[in-house]
Design a protein around this motif. Structure first.
Motif, short mmCIF file in Angstrom:
data_model
loop_
_atom_site.label_atom_id
_atom_site.label_comp_id
_atom_site.label_asym_id
_atom_site.label_seq_id
_atom_site.Cartn_x
_atom_site.Cartn_y
_atom_site.Cartn_z
N ILE A 71 -4.72 3.38 -9.30
CA ILE A 71 -5.62 3.69 -8.18
C ILE A 71 -6.17 2.40 -7.57
CG2 ILE A 71 -7.86 4.70 -7.59
CD1 ILE A 71 -7.13 6.98 -9.62
N SER A 72 -6.51 1.42 -8.41
CA SER A 72 -7.04 0.17 -7.85
C SER A 72 -6.00 -0.54 -7.01
CB SER A 72 -7.57 -0.75 -8.95
OG SER A 72 -6.53 -1.25 -9.74
N LYS A 104 -1.77 8.31 -3.17
CA LYS A 104 -3.15 8.12 -3.64
C LYS A 104 -3.77 9.47 -3.98
CE LYS A 104 -5.82 5.30 -1.31
NZ LYS A 104 -6.40 4.40 -0.28
N ARG A 105 -3.51 10.48 -3.17
CA ARG A 105 -4.04 11.81 -3.46
C ARG A 105 -3.48 12.33 -4.78
NH1 ARG A 105 -3.43 12.63 2.19
NH2 ARG A 105 -1.46 13.70 1.85
N SER A 165 -3.44 0.95 -5.49
CA SER A 165 -3.09 1.77 -4.33
C SER A 165 -4.15 1.72 -3.24
CB SER A 165 -2.83 3.21 -4.75
OG SER A 165 -4.03 3.84 -5.14
N SER A 166 -5.35 1.27 -3.58
CA SER A 166 -6.41 1.25 -2.58
C SER A 166 -6.42 -0.03 -1.76
CB SER A 166 -7.77 1.46 -3.25
OG SER A 166 -8.05 0.37 -4.10
N THR A 202 0.83 -1.20 0.00
CA THR A 202 0.00 0.00 0.00
C THR A 202 0.87 1.25 0.00
OG1 THR A 202 -1.65 -1.19 1.26
CG2 THR A 202 -1.86 1.19 1.21
N LEU A 255 -2.56 10.55 -7.36
CA LEU A 255 -3.23 9.83 -8.44
C LEU A 255 -4.62 10.40 -8.70
CD1 LEU A 255 -2.26 6.14 -7.61
CD2 LEU A 255 -1.44 7.51 -9.53
N SER A 264 -0.65 7.69 1.67
CA SER A 264 -1.88 8.36 1.28
C SER A 264 -1.61 9.53 0.35
CB SER A 264 -2.66 8.82 2.50
OG SER A 264 -1.89 9.73 3.25
#
Length: 114
Positions: free
Chosen positions: A65-66, A40-41, A68-69, A34, A43, A37
């Motif tokens: 994104i998939s 992810k932001r 990283s979630s 992972t 992306l 955060s």
């Protein structure tokens, strides 16, 4: 050797603390996939960038994104569902995907350096 997460937990309980179980995971080469955060932001911010609104740009962002979630716990559940007789094939497929992602990362990094 335990073949499932529940067996691993049982063995960890017999062997001592959960910290020892985590150390065993690290020694076995497992690390949490992972991303932070802030990654992810970034992306999600790129998803709003008009220059990324091509079919290929959207596809790349959806893949990133998939991935990283997924949390470490979710990855563990996914890994634990693979039956032992399929593990070698699944491992090869994961290695092939990792190799492709490394090629993407290297090419993008070189583009940035130019």
């Amino acid at each position: 050797m335990p073949s499932s997460a529940s067996e691993s937990k049982e063995q960890a309980a017999q062997d001592g603390s959960p910290k020892k179980a985590k150390r065993r995971k690290r020694r076995a080469g497992y690390s949490a996939p992972t991303p932070p955060s802030r990654f992810k932001r970034a992306l999600l911010s790129m998803a709003r960038d008009p220059s990324m609104r091509t079919e290929a740009g959207r596809e790349l962002l959806q893949l990133l994104i998939s991935h990283s979630s997924l949390t470490e716990r979710r990855w563990r559940r996914i890994i634990d569902c693979v039956p032992a007789h399929r593990a070698p094939t699944m491992a090869k497929a994961a290695e092939a995907c990792a190799h492709q992602w490394l090629m993407v990362a290297e090419e993008l990094s070189q583009r940035e350096a130019q």
